[in-house]
Motif scaffolding. Structure first.
Motif, PDB file in Angstrom:
ATOM      1  N   GLY A 163       4.973  -4.638  -5.857  1.00  0.00           N
ATOM      2  CA  GLY A 163       6.435  -4.706  -5.231  1.00  0.00           C
ATOM      3  C   GLY A 163       7.511  -4.075  -5.866  1.00  0.00           C
ATOM      4  N   VAL A 164       7.247  -2.939  -6.868  1.00  0.00           N
ATOM      5  CA  VAL A 164       8.174  -2.570  -7.754  1.00  0.00           C
ATOM      6  C   VAL A 164       8.493  -1.104  -6.867  1.00  0.00           C
ATOM      7  CG1 VAL A 164       9.050  -1.792  -9.919  1.00  0.00           C
ATOM      8  CG2 VAL A 164       7.842  -3.720  -9.795  1.00  0.00           C
ATOM      9  N   VAL A 165       9.857  -0.712  -6.900  1.00  0.00           N
ATOM     10  CA  VAL A 165       9.960   0.643  -6.519  1.00  0.00           C
ATOM     11  C   VAL A 165      11.154   1.363  -6.988  1.00  0.00           C
ATOM     12  CG1 VAL A 165       9.447  -0.265  -3.965  1.00  0.00           C
ATOM     13  CG2 VAL A 165      11.938  -0.402  -4.867  1.00  0.00           C
ATOM     14  N   GLU A 166      11.274   2.643  -6.798  1.00  0.00           N
ATOM     15  CA  GLU A 166      12.277   3.181  -7.795  1.00  0.00           C
ATOM     16  C   GLU A 166      13.641   3.793  -7.043  1.00  0.00           C
ATOM     17  OE1 GLU A 166       8.762   5.501 -10.592  1.00  0.00           O
ATOM     18  OE2 GLU A 166       9.879   6.596  -9.272  1.00  0.00           O
ATOM     19  N   MET A 167      14.661   3.552  -7.567  1.00  0.00           N
ATOM     20  CA  MET A 167      15.741   4.142  -7.239  1.00  0.00           C
ATOM     21  C   MET A 167      15.997   5.329  -8.028  1.00  0.00           C
ATOM     22  SD  MET A 167      19.508   2.271  -6.598  1.00  0.00           S
ATOM     23  CE  MET A 167      18.931   1.335  -5.109  1.00  0.00           C
ATOM     24  N   GLU A 168      15.842   6.494  -7.545  1.00  0.00           N
ATOM     25  CA  GLU A 168      15.981   7.540  -8.372  1.00  0.00           C
ATOM     26  C   GLU A 168      17.364   8.170  -8.424  1.00  0.00           C
ATOM     27  OE1 GLU A 168      14.084  11.677  -7.993  1.00  0.00           O
ATOM     28  OE2 GLU A 168      12.525  10.301  -8.799  1.00  0.00           O
ATOM     29  N   THR A 169      18.002   8.311  -9.516  1.00  0.00           N
ATOM     30  CA  THR A 169      19.301   9.123  -9.671  1.00  0.00           C
ATOM     31  C   THR A 169      19.368  10.358 -10.785  1.00  0.00           C
ATOM     32  OG1 THR A 169      20.588   7.764 -11.489  1.00  0.00           O
ATOM     33  CG2 THR A 169      20.379   6.801  -9.108  1.00  0.00           C
ATOM     34  N   GLU A 170      20.322  10.677 -10.878  1.00  0.00           N
ATOM     35  CA  GLU A 170      20.323  11.912 -11.829  1.00  0.00           C
ATOM     36  C   GLU A 170      20.600  11.284 -13.116  1.00  0.00           C
ATOM     37  OE1 GLU A 170      24.264  14.292 -11.637  1.00  0.00           O
ATOM     38  OE2 GLU A 170      24.278  13.341 -10.012  1.00  0.00           O
ATOM     39  N   TYR A 171      21.022  10.325 -13.278  1.00  0.00           N
ATOM     40  CA  TYR A 171      21.108   9.178 -14.352  1.00  0.00           C
ATOM     41  C   TYR A 171      19.940   8.594 -15.090  1.00  0.00           C
ATOM     42  CZ  TYR A 171      25.749  10.932 -13.313  1.00  0.00           C
ATOM     43  OH  TYR A 171      26.962  12.089 -13.177  1.00  0.00           O
ATOM     44  N   GLY A 172      18.823   8.492 -14.159  1.00  0.00           N
ATOM     45  CA  GLY A 172      17.762   7.695 -14.729  1.00  0.00           C
ATOM     46  C   GLY A 172      17.259   7.147 -13.371  1.00  0.00           C
ATOM     47  N   THR A 173      16.239   6.424 -13.321  1.00  0.00           N
ATOM     48  CA  THR A 173      15.648   5.720 -12.371  1.00  0.00           C
ATOM     49  C   THR A 173      15.639   4.289 -12.756  1.00  0.00           C
ATOM     50  OG1 THR A 173      13.905   7.619 -11.895  1.00  0.00           O
ATOM     51  CG2 THR A 173      13.452   5.298 -11.264  1.00  0.00           C
ATOM     52  N   LEU A 174      16.004   3.601 -11.664  1.00  0.00           N
ATOM     53  CA  LEU A 174      16.234   2.111 -11.723  1.00  0.00           C
ATOM     54  C   LEU A 174      14.782   1.418 -11.156  1.00  0.00           C
ATOM     55  CD1 LEU A 174      19.787   1.655 -10.614  1.00  0.00           C
ATOM     56  CD2 LEU A 174      18.941   1.189 -12.964  1.00  0.00           C
ATOM     57  N   HIS A 175      14.002   0.781 -11.778  1.00  0.00           N
ATOM     58  CA  HIS A 175      12.968   0.140 -11.143  1.00  0.00           C
ATOM     59  C   HIS A 175      13.294  -1.282 -10.232  1.00  0.00           C
ATOM     60  CE1 HIS A 175      11.196   3.113 -13.801  1.00  0.00           C
ATOM     61  NE2 HIS A 175      10.148   3.013 -12.746  1.00  0.00           N
ATOM     62  N   ILE A 176      12.979  -1.575  -9.260  1.00  0.00           N
ATOM     63  CA  ILE A 176      13.640  -2.712  -8.445  1.00  0.00           C
ATOM     64  C   ILE A 176      12.397  -3.331  -8.316  1.00  0.00           C
ATOM     65  CG2 ILE A 176      14.714  -3.593  -6.626  1.00  0.00           C
ATOM     66  CD1 ILE A 176      16.645  -1.103  -6.737  1.00  0.00           C
ATOM     67  N   LYS A 177      12.400  -4.679  -8.550  1.00  0.00           N
ATOM     68  CA  LYS A 177      11.293  -5.506  -8.136  1.00  0.00           C
ATOM     69  C   LYS A 177      11.671  -6.325  -6.583  1.00  0.00           C
ATOM     70  CE  LYS A 177       7.618  -8.868  -8.277  1.00  0.00           C
ATOM     71  NZ  LYS A 177       6.449  -8.354  -8.264  1.00  0.00           N
ATOM     72  N   LEU A 178      10.865  -6.028  -5.696  1.00  0.00           N
ATOM     73  CA  LEU A 178      11.374  -6.537  -4.197  1.00  0.00           C
ATOM     74  C   LEU A 178      11.036  -7.955  -4.206  1.00  0.00           C
ATOM     75  CD1 LEU A 178      10.653  -3.241  -2.169  1.00  0.00           C
ATOM     76  CD2 LEU A 178      12.941  -4.111  -3.043  1.00  0.00           C
ATOM     77  N   PHE A 179      11.802  -8.698  -3.202  1.00  0.00           N
ATOM     78  CA  PHE A 179      11.379 -10.005  -3.017  1.00  0.00           C
ATOM     79  C   PHE A 179      10.948 -10.244  -1.232  1.00  0.00           C
ATOM     80  CE2 PHE A 179      14.309 -10.185  -6.690  1.00  0.00           C
ATOM     81  CZ  PHE A 179      13.290 -10.506  -7.740  1.00  0.00           C
ATOM     82  N   PRO A 180       9.916  -9.954  -0.738  1.00  0.00           N
ATOM     83  CA  PRO A 180       9.594 -10.186   0.622  1.00  0.00           C
ATOM     84  C   PRO A 180       9.466 -11.488   1.009  1.00  0.00           C
ATOM     85  CG  PRO A 180       7.586  -9.482  -0.665  1.00  0.00           C
ATOM     86  CD  PRO A 180       8.876  -9.325  -1.616  1.00  0.00           C
ATOM     87  N   ASP A 181       9.309 -12.542  -0.101  1.00  0.00           N
ATOM     88  CA  ASP A 181       9.086 -13.926   0.425  1.00  0.00           C
ATOM     89  C   ASP A 181      10.479 -14.433   0.589  1.00  0.00           C
ATOM     90  OD1 ASP A 181       9.561 -13.418  -2.159  1.00  0.00           O
ATOM     91  OD2 ASP A 181       8.518 -15.274  -3.165  1.00  0.00           O
ATOM     92  N   CYS A 182      11.571 -13.862   0.001  1.00  0.00           N
ATOM     93  CA  CYS A 182      13.196 -14.385   0.286  1.00  0.00           C
ATOM     94  C   CYS A 182      13.957 -13.556   1.182  1.00  0.00           C
ATOM     95  CB  CYS A 182      13.896 -14.087  -1.027  1.00  0.00           C
ATOM     96  SG  CYS A 182      13.016 -15.302  -2.566  1.00  0.00           S
ATOM     97  N   ALA A 183      13.464 -12.278   1.122  1.00  0.00           N
ATOM     98  CA  ALA A 183      14.297 -11.475   2.267  1.00  0.00           C
ATOM     99  C   ALA A 183      13.170 -10.500   2.848  1.00  0.00           C
ATOM    100  CB  ALA A 183      15.351 -10.643   1.369  1.00  0.00           C
ATOM    101  N   PRO A 184      12.291 -11.068   3.985  1.00  0.00           N
ATOM    102  CA  PRO A 184      11.452 -10.141   4.553  1.00  0.00           C
ATOM    103  C   PRO A 184      11.965  -9.011   5.427  1.00  0.00           C
ATOM    104  CG  PRO A 184      11.552 -12.454   5.585  1.00  0.00           C
ATOM    105  CD  PRO A 184      12.443 -12.393   4.224  1.00  0.00           C
ATOM    106  N   HIS A 185      12.823  -9.268   6.235  1.00  0.00           N
ATOM    107  CA  HIS A 185      13.720  -8.362   6.882  1.00  0.00           C
ATOM    108  C   HIS A 185      14.315  -7.111   5.979  1.00  0.00           C
ATOM    109  CE1 HIS A 185      13.349 -10.148  10.916  1.00  0.00           C
ATOM    110  NE2 HIS A 185      13.614 -11.336  10.249  1.00  0.00           N
ATOM    111  N   SER A 186      14.594  -7.340   4.949  1.00  0.00           N
ATOM    112  CA  SER A 186      15.566  -6.369   3.963  1.00  0.00           C
ATOM    113  C   SER A 186      14.303  -5.598   3.347  1.00  0.00           C
ATOM    114  CB  SER A 186      16.226  -7.238   3.110  1.00  0.00           C
ATOM    115  OG  SER A 186      17.245  -7.933   3.562  1.00  0.00           O
ATOM    116  N   VAL A 187      13.226  -6.308   2.846  1.00  0.00           N
ATOM    117  CA  VAL A 187      12.333  -5.721   2.056  1.00  0.00           C
ATOM    118  C   VAL A 187      11.813  -4.565   3.074  1.00  0.00           C
ATOM    119  CG1 VAL A 187       9.995  -5.962   0.950  1.00  0.00           C
ATOM    120  CG2 VAL A 187      11.820  -7.290   0.274  1.00  0.00           C
ATOM    121  N   THR A 188      11.346  -5.166   4.456  1.00  0.00           N
ATOM    122  CA  THR A 188      10.684  -4.159   5.463  1.00  0.00           C
ATOM    123  C   THR A 188      11.440  -2.966   5.522  1.00  0.00           C
ATOM    124  OG1 THR A 188       9.829  -6.133   6.384  1.00  0.00           O
ATOM    125  CG2 THR A 188      10.085  -3.846   7.996  1.00  0.00           C
ATOM    126  N   TYR A 189      12.813  -3.024   5.525  1.00  0.00           N
ATOM    127  CA  TYR A 189      13.625  -1.790   5.615  1.00  0.00           C
ATOM    128  C   TYR A 189      13.432  -0.969   4.539  1.00  0.00           C
ATOM    129  CZ  TYR A 189      17.698   1.064   5.757  1.00  0.00           C
ATOM    130  OH  TYR A 189      18.496   2.241   5.873  1.00  0.00           O
TER     131      TYR A 189
END
Length: 343
Positions: A163-189
């Motif tokens: 459940g780790v996704v990348e937010m890629e920018t020109e200054y580097g990539t932020l790795h974000i751990k998602l929380f589907p058990d806390c915010a299922p609608h948000s993670v679905t998006y």
């Protein structure tokens, strides 16, 4: 977090009455925070500690906050527990049964999907059935059917390293751990964004450092003001040409350094550079930046900016917005500990 007051896209958030209803769980502190950071709606923040050190999420004593699912949705997958022989009285218990098979202590998760029939009238003899399943790809779960006629509630669980996704920018990539058990609608998006060929329009446009108010660990310095600057970077995750549906209010933990949360009902979001207990439980948090990537967020917060005034509050807007793209992981995290307990 404040929105740009001259952005016509956000006129849909002008109705405070509807917004307060959708954020009922955050109502008590919502108005206070809005006077600080938001020109049109109230700010959102999160209380996830950075992933190396966080052991739990603080919901102010509320129980079951992080065992949420999506109603009227049936997820498919290989069954590891058959619901006909495995029943509970609530979806939370079904979710917890799946979590018990995904502790991270005994190898890969044996269960990453739960499906519960909780409508007595619609489910009939199947009421209480709890199906525990395993997906081939947790970032692209297999849907059987969805809609008002579906009596099932479904949820996803991400185990350690998942459940780790990348937010890629020109200054580097932020790795974000998602929380589907806390915010299922948000993670679905967010998972839907991964399937787009582009994320045109997705960008970071506001950046404010920790200043002299918070230390490098995000702790507030005694007797220091709470901003400005407000220790955050803010942007939008709405891709041009892709209709955006408002995200319902979900789990609202207290703010911690690294938290990724929505502004109102989205698509604007922010990443907190500090712990913001003063914002209380006001914002739907759907993920947290891995601690080793927070230096990238700090770098963005130091980019050239110009002053602006939102709702009589001084803010810092980037002179040149930073485009971003949401992507799947390009490589394994190896031994990086991405596990976060959500209860």
């Amino acid at each position: 977090m404040g929105r740009r007051p001259n952005d016509p896209e956000h006129s849909r958030f002008a109705s405070l009455v509807l917004l307060l209803v959708s954020l009922f769980s955050c109502l008590l502190v919502y108005a206070v925070v809005s006077t600080l950071l938001n020109p049109t709606v109230n700010s959102e923040d999160s209380n996830f500690e950075s992933l190396e050190s966080a052991g739990s999420i603080d919901f102010g004593g509320k129980k079951g906050e992080c065992c949420r699912g999506i109603e009227n949705l049936e997820l498919w997958g290989a069954a590891v527990k058959w619901g006909s022989d495995f029943k509970f009285n609530s979806s939370v218990e079904c979710c917890q049964a799946c979590k018990a098979m995904c502790t991270g202590n005994d190898g890969p998760c044996l269960c990453d999907t739960w499906v519960f029939c909780g409508n007595k009238e619609a489910c009939g003899s199947r009421f209480g059935e709890c199906w525990l399943k395993k997906q081939k790809d947790t970032l692209s779960p297999d849907r059987q059917e969805a809609g008002k006629s579906v009596s099932w509630t479904s949820g996803i669980i991400f185990g350690k390293g998942e459940g780790v996704v990348e937010m890629e920018t020109e200054y580097g990539t932020l790795h974000i751990k998602l929380f589907p058990d806390c915010a299922p609608h948000s993670v679905t998006y967010i998972l839907e964004l991964l399937n787009l060929r582009h994320c045109a329009g997705c960008q970071i446009y506001r950046a404010e450092s920790r200043g002299q108010s918070w230390d490098r660990q995000g702790n507030h310095i005694k007797d220091a003001p709470y901003g400005p600057p407000f220790a955050l970077i803010q942007g939008t995750l709405e891709a041009l040409g892709t209709p955006f549906k408002k995200i319902p209010a979900e789990a609202c933990p207290t703010i911690r350094r690294g938290s990724v949360a929505w502004v109102g009902s989205g698509p604007e979001f922010f990443i907190s550079l500090a712990n913001h207990e003063e914002w209380k439980n006001s914002y739907t948090v759907f993920g947290s930046v891995l601690p080793e990537d927070m230096e990238i967020a700090e770098k963005i917060a130091q980019l050239p900016a110009k002053s602006d005034i939102w709702n009589n509050i001084n803010v810092s807007v980037l002179q040149k917005p930073v485009p971003l793209v949401m992507r799947r992981m390009k490589k394994s995290l190896g031994d990086v500990d991405t596990n976060v307990k959500s209860e």
